[in-house]
Design a protein around this motif. Sequence first.
Motif, PDB file in Angstrom:
ATOM      1  N   SER A  13     -42.479  30.973  85.649  1.00 21.61           N
ATOM      2  CA  SER A  13     -41.819  31.275  84.381  1.00 21.61           C
ATOM      3  C   SER A  13     -42.394  30.367  83.302  1.00 21.61           C
ATOM      4  O   SER A  13     -42.678  29.193  83.551  1.00 21.61           O
ATOM      5  N   HIS A  15     -41.980  28.995  79.246  1.00 23.96           N
ATOM      6  CA  HIS A  15     -41.142  28.851  78.057  1.00 23.96           C
ATOM      7  C   HIS A  15     -41.875  27.955  77.061  1.00 23.96           C
ATOM      8  O   HIS A  15     -42.907  27.365  77.376  1.00 23.96           O
ATOM      9  N   LYS A  27     -38.178  28.309  72.818  1.00 24.61           N
ATOM     10  CA  LYS A  27     -38.167  29.762  73.010  1.00 24.61           C
ATOM     11  C   LYS A  27     -38.246  30.041  74.501  1.00 24.61           C
ATOM     12  O   LYS A  27     -39.174  29.570  75.181  1.00 24.61           O
ATOM     13  N   LEU A  28     -37.282  30.786  75.002  1.00 21.03           N
ATOM     14  CA  LEU A  28     -37.204  31.075  76.428  1.00 21.03           C
ATOM     15  C   LEU A  28     -37.657  32.502  76.710  1.00 21.03           C
ATOM     16  O   LEU A  28     -37.331  33.427  75.960  1.00 21.03           O
ATOM     17  N   SER A  29     -38.411  32.683  77.778  1.00 21.00           N
ATOM     18  CA  SER A  29     -38.810  34.034  78.176  1.00 21.00           C
ATOM     19  C   SER A  29     -37.653  34.711  78.914  1.00 21.00           C
ATOM     20  O   SER A  29     -36.793  34.042  79.511  1.00 21.00           O
ATOM     21  N   ASP A  30     -37.640  36.018  78.888  1.00 24.02           N
ATOM     22  CA  ASP A  30     -36.538  36.781  79.496  1.00 24.02           C
ATOM     23  C   ASP A  30     -36.710  36.977  80.998  1.00 24.02           C
ATOM     24  O   ASP A  30     -35.734  37.242  81.707  1.00 24.02           O
ATOM     25  N   ALA A  31     -37.947  36.864  81.467  1.00 18.95           N
ATOM     26  CA  ALA A  31     -38.199  37.153  82.881  1.00 18.95           C
ATOM     27  C   ALA A  31     -39.418  36.360  83.348  1.00 18.95           C
ATOM     28  O   ALA A  31     -40.230  35.907  82.527  1.00 18.95           O
ATOM     29  N   HIS A  88     -35.556  31.876  87.808  1.00 21.05           N
ATOM     30  CA  HIS A  88     -35.832  32.017  86.371  1.00 21.05           C
ATOM     31  C   HIS A  88     -34.700  31.438  85.528  1.00 21.05           C
ATOM     32  O   HIS A  88     -34.959  30.745  84.527  1.00 21.05           O
ATOM     33  N   GLU A  89     -33.474  31.678  85.927  1.00 23.01           N
ATOM     34  CA  GLU A  89     -32.328  31.148  85.170  1.00 23.01           C
ATOM     35  C   GLU A  89     -32.380  29.618  85.110  1.00 23.01           C
ATOM     36  O   GLU A  89     -32.175  29.013  84.054  1.00 23.01           O
ATOM     37  N   GLN A  92     -35.066  28.225  82.808  1.00 23.37           N
ATOM     38  CA  GLN A  92     -34.607  28.185  81.417  1.00 23.37           C
ATOM     39  C   GLN A  92     -33.792  26.917  81.148  1.00 23.37           C
ATOM     40  O   GLN A  92     -33.931  26.280  80.095  1.00 23.37           O
ATOM     41  N   LYS A  96     -34.435  23.822  78.453  1.00 22.90           N
ATOM     42  CA  LYS A  96     -33.426  23.306  77.519  1.00 22.90           C
ATOM     43  C   LYS A  96     -33.259  21.791  77.687  1.00 22.90           C
ATOM     44  O   LYS A  96     -33.127  21.064  76.694  1.00 22.90           O
TER      45      LYS A  96
END
Length: 352
Positions: A13, A15, A27-31, A88-89, A92, A96
């Motif tokens: 993943s 970001h 900015k975070l990617s969705d997948a 992935h979660e 993210q 952060k």
Amino acid sequence: MISFFEASLKHLSIHHTGNKLVEEYYKLSDAPLKIEDELLGNLLMQYFLKPFEKVNEVYHLYHPNDNLNLNEVYHFVHEIFENNALFHEDSQQLAKHLYEVANHPKIKSGELYVAYFEKVQIEGEQLDVIGIFKSENKDTYLKVYPEQDGFGMSYEQEAISINKLDKGCLIFNTNVEEGYKVVVIDQTKSNNESAVYWKDEFLKLRVRNDSYNQTNNVLGVYKNFVTQKLDDEYEISKADKIDLLNRSMKYFKEKETFDIEEFGQEVIGNDEGIESFKNFKKSYEQEFDSPIADSFEIAEAAVKKQARVYKTVLKLDKNFHIYIHGNKELIEKGYDDDKSMNFYKVYFREEE
């Protein structure tokens, strides 16, 4: 120490994190990224893992309150190892967290990569690994390609070199209760005030107290003792200091184990000096909360690392450098009254 000839990249993943202090954002990617190109996958493996091939120092994640669950990286990495579906979660959340600790004006924005690898080997054990990497520095690349009867040229700006990993760590799924095994890279210069945020603020690392660390610490402490502390207690020439450093390096290269009593007698050779070194070592242990055993196995890799920073050169004004590798008795220091200058007299049998 670390090899990846059987390793594979399972998840990735990406970001982007900015510098919170200067009001940049993340900015975070969705997948997760889907890697369908085999060549791209191989290049990423080289970019992420090859820099760690020669890394010897092993760390653990920790928290000052001794509660590992309060270490954010430990918490999210542990969740991923327990349940890959959260990869992935939790990547993210790691992005952060990195953004929250970016509180120095010199910290650069960049891409954060969180990767899951299988079959990476450390210390003879093949393990799953979570890698966290950050790219900060971009380059411009020229492209040359065939065109009609000759060649054309173009360029690509803000590109990433696969041979220059700025920051990274590998967290191995072992020693869970101690904070995992962790190896780390940070190309930021150590005297840069922003250098501490990756290891100390984001990861919160504590070095593992093994033979490599013990060897590295003793050699580092002894070097500081000779170059800094001795001047406070004795009148000692630079040639004598270099001799003491050479003798210590000879000891570590020839011995398999370190023993502080033996080291003191063979290297320092003076009861007063031996006691002073022991006290200096004890002060280091207390200041950095890093105990050093009085005897341990010597790690060859740590000796090689310290040998690169041990200085054996006498710098005389801007005219001469004298490299001292052996017998100190073959060099004498004096003072010339007529010229009002110091001098060294060097004895040798033949000139090469």
